[in-house]
Design an enzyme around this catalytic site. Structure first.
Site, PDB file in Angstrom:
ATOM      1  N   SER A 115       0.836  -1.196   0.000  1.00  0.00           N
ATOM      2  CA  SER A 115       0.000   0.000   0.000  1.00  0.00           C
ATOM      3  C   SER A 115       0.869   1.242   0.000  1.00  0.00           C
ATOM      4  CB  SER A 115      -0.894   0.005   1.248  1.00  0.00           C
ATOM      5  OG  SER A 115      -1.558   1.240   1.391  1.00  0.00           O
ATOM      6  N   TYR A 128      -1.996  -0.218  10.487  1.00  0.00           N
ATOM      7  CA  TYR A 128      -2.020  -0.601   9.068  1.00  0.00           C
ATOM      8  C   TYR A 128      -0.764  -0.095   8.361  1.00  0.00           C
ATOM      9  CZ  TYR A 128      -3.823  -1.321   4.340  1.00  0.00           C
ATOM     10  OH  TYR A 128      -3.994  -1.739   3.039  1.00  0.00           O
ATOM     11  N   LYS A 132       2.262  -2.409   6.554  1.00  0.00           N
ATOM     12  CA  LYS A 132       2.644  -2.278   5.150  1.00  0.00           C
ATOM     13  C   LYS A 132       4.110  -1.839   5.006  1.00  0.00           C
ATOM     14  CE  LYS A 132      -1.211  -3.670   3.413  1.00  0.00           C
ATOM     15  NZ  LYS A 132      -1.285  -4.951   2.675  1.00  0.00           N
TER      16      LYS A 132
END
Length: 223
Positions: A115, A128, A132
């Site tokens: 991402s 998150y 990533k």
């Protein structure tokens, strides 16, 4: 979408997810796809589920978990679940597949779906973003260690993609505007944009591309 696109290209596809209903729908649409239902966060169950899937030459690690919490409200269970799916499962599945690739001496290609959040801080995305960032570095180390066996490893790093998860996190117009205003092309990605990048990195058309993180972000990371 990636599984269907690979099947249309003539690949023999095994699809792995924890949701049986999704697999049923997928197989209805494309009966040639082999379904495997397992929670990839469960190391032992994954080991059992993958032991008989046969030789694999192309792998896409696309499982992801996102739980949005302000930094000061992050909970241990959300942290553990996120890293179990977004990082540990990628490592584990890739180990299983790459061992087979190495034993056969056939090489292969692995694409990890990362991402833009690996490289830019996003409010309420602390865990998150951290998963990533870890996935990007895992991709590079995998590339370093697996390259001598002609196993290519790359990642694609999309902006927000209009999947069910993407809509869940970015359905509020005001929140979406804070992101799209930072994307030079002015809009989020569609699923096909990411699928096309994955297919390219799996193909021989990218045979000298190895250890890269490929943004699919409308220019977000260029600014």
């Amino acid at each position: 979408h990636t599984a269907l696109a690979l099947a249309r290209c003539g690949a023999k596809v095994t699809a792995v997810t924890r949701t049986q209903a999704d697999l049923d729908t997928l197989v209805q649409e494309c009966p040639s796809i082999t379904p495997v239902c397992v929670d990839l966060a469960d190391w032992e169950a994954t080991e059992v589920a993958l032991q008989n899937i046969g030789p694999v030459s192309l792998l896409v690690n696309n499982a992801a978990y996102a739980s949005l919490q302000p930094f000061l409200e992050v909970t241990p269970d959300q942290f553990d679940q996120s890293f179990s799916v977004n990082v540990r499962a990628v490592l584990h599945v890739s180990q299983v597949v790459a061992r087979g690739m190495k034993a056969r001496g056939s090489g292969g290609s692995i694409v990890n779906v990362s991402s833009q959040a690996s490289q830019r801080a996003l409010r309420d995305h602390s865990v998150y973003c951290a998963t990533k960032g870890a996935l990007d570095m895992l991709t590079r180390v995998m590339a370093l260690e697996l390259g001598p066996y002609q196993i290519r490893v790359n990642s694609v790093n999309p902006t927000v993609v209009m999947t069910e998860m993407g809509r869940l996190g970015w359905s509020d117009p005001d929140k979406a505007q804070t992101m799209t205003s930072r994307i030079p092309l002015g809009h989020f990605a569609e699923v096909e944009d990411v699928v096309n990048a994955i297919l390219f990195l799996l193909s021989d058309g990218s045979r000298m591309i190895h250890g890269v993180t490929l943004p699919v972000d409308g220019g977000f990371l260029a600014c």
